[in-house]
Design an enzyme around this catalytic site. Structure first.
Site, PDB file in Angstrom:
ATOM      1  N   TRP A 102      79.773   8.459  -3.634  1.00 47.55           N
ATOM      2  CA  TRP A 102      78.900   8.801  -2.511  1.00 47.55           C
ATOM      3  C   TRP A 102      77.774   9.710  -2.951  1.00 47.55           C
ATOM      4  CZ3 TRP A 102      79.972   5.029   0.270  1.00 47.55           C
ATOM      5  CH2 TRP A 102      81.288   4.591   0.443  1.00 47.55           C
ATOM      6  N   ASP A 169      76.902  17.377   1.568  1.00 45.42           N
ATOM      7  CA  ASP A 169      77.639  16.325   2.253  1.00 45.42           C
ATOM      8  C   ASP A 169      79.102  16.767   2.290  1.00 45.42           C
ATOM      9  OD1 ASP A 169      79.021  14.089   3.065  1.00 45.42           O
ATOM     10  OD2 ASP A 169      78.206  12.746   1.536  1.00 45.42           O
ATOM     11  N   LYS A 193      86.765  11.441   9.124  1.00 49.09           N
ATOM     12  CA  LYS A 193      87.746  12.053   8.233  1.00 49.09           C
ATOM     13  C   LYS A 193      88.554  13.131   8.977  1.00 49.09           C
ATOM     14  CE  LYS A 193      85.705   9.813   4.807  1.00 49.09           C
ATOM     15  NZ  LYS A 193      86.281   8.626   4.162  1.00 49.09           N
TER      16      LYS A 193
END
Length: 354
Positions: A102, A169, A193
């Site tokens: 990511w 992030d 999440k």
């Protein structure tokens, strides 16, 4: 059918109370005779939800009015583009830390906006550690990092002292541990999440950093300032995910806040890592000092035992344990709502394989 032990990396487990209240809201929201799914986002009932969903984030993070909270669509992947579009000056450059899939995705999108310097990377070692020997100077418009890497099971235990804006992030470990959130100028996180169902992304941003790129005629939908001015309602927000996220954060606040979650998460991670370290049949993919509290990626050392292990954990009611397709092995995600009893079930299965 009995409830599974859900180790999925995302969408993931949420508190049972959140499921129950969300289900009721879909049938009849606040006793108004309408479903949450059919009310106007401009209605008083939902505006109250959005206002509290924004306020509770600042309470949990201990942030003041110099920060703004947004709930946006597009997932964290859209933030890969919005961050450089809003923060990278025309002709400027940004520093990125490359710690996983990511993070690499964020680099790829930022390069379409301007110049990107990768100041540290563990790619050559299959992202098995967090780079630490790097500096971030004032020549950069901002520094971007990924706090937790879901695929490889690594987590930043500390953050650098950067001479520029700090962007992070936090998709897979937000609200899981205590941090000085005021150290960051912009934080973003996909909800699926620790916060709620997929479909909404949290953005926490220091307002004073905006409007300094020299970029003219910005696309309004990509402009943080537009979303701030409209209080996260520039376009129709994802009503249900915002509401479920509010319920999740209220549950967190009522159960010891971030400090309480951190203590529970440390206990869960210790239980599982202790068994991995004790049991020669299992080992992690990453170095010990960078092990994630959220995502424990591991493999079996004797392939002849794999079928027995797979059959055993499935028979024990465990779900979502398979590793990411790019890495293989197994991945146990220990998000806030996962009870330590589920981790104990997994550990007992691991002990049973001979």
């Amino acid at each position: 059918m009995s409830k599974k032990h859900n180790f999925s990396a995302g969408p993931c487990i949420l508190p049972q109370e959140v499921f129950e209240k969300s289900a009721q809201a879909i049938l009849d929201f606040n006793g108004i005779g309408l479903s949450l799914l059919e009310i106007s986002h401009r209605s008083k009932d939902f505006v109250t939800v959005m206002d509290e969903a924004r306020a509770i984030v600042k309470r949990l993070m201990n942030l003041g009015d110099d920060y703004e909270v947004l709930y946006l669509g597009g997932g964290a992947s859209l933030q890969f583009a919005m961050v450089p579009y809003n923060l990278m000056k025309v002709g400027g450059k940004a520093a990125y830390l490359d710690t996983g899939t990511w993070a690499a995705g964020a680099v790829k999108e930022a390069k379409k906006v301007g110049t990107v310097d990768i100041v540290g990377s563990s790619k050559e070692e299959n992202y098995s550690f967090i780079p630490k020997d790097y500096t971030v100077g004032s020549e950069y418009d901002y520094f971007h990092c990924t706090s937790n890497n879901t695929i490889y099971g690594t987590q930043m235990k500390s953050f650098p002292e950067a001479d520029t804006l700090m962007v992070c992030d936090m998709s897979s470990d937000i609200f899981s541990r205590q941090l000085d959130f005021s150290k960051f100028d912009l934080i973003y996180a996909g909800a699926q999440k620790n916060m709620g169902p997929a479909g909404v992304t949290l953005v926490v941003i220091k307002k004073e950093i905006l409007g300094k790129t020299g970029r003219e005629n910005m696309f309004s939908i990509l402009d943080y300032s537009q979303h701030i001015a409209k209080e996260s309602m520039y376009n129709t927000p994802p009503v249900f995910p915002v509401y479920a996220s509010l319920l999740t954060l209220q549950h967190l606040e009522q159960n010891g806040g971030i400090a309480g979650a951190e203590a529970r998460n440390e206990a869960k991670a210790k239980l599982l890592y202790d068994e991995i370290d004790r049991n020669p049949l299992f080992e992690t993919f990453c170095v010990k000092e960078d092990r994630s509290l959220m995502n424990v990626s591991f493999k079996i050392t004797d392939e002849s035992k794999k079928e027995a292990f797979d059959n055993a954990w499935k028979a024990a009611g465990i779900s979502g344990l398979n590793g990411h397709r790019s890495l293989g092995g197994y991945r146990a995600s220990l998000y806030n709502a996962l009870p330590i009893e589920s981790v104990q079930v997994l550990v007992d299965v691991m002990k049973s394989i001979k």
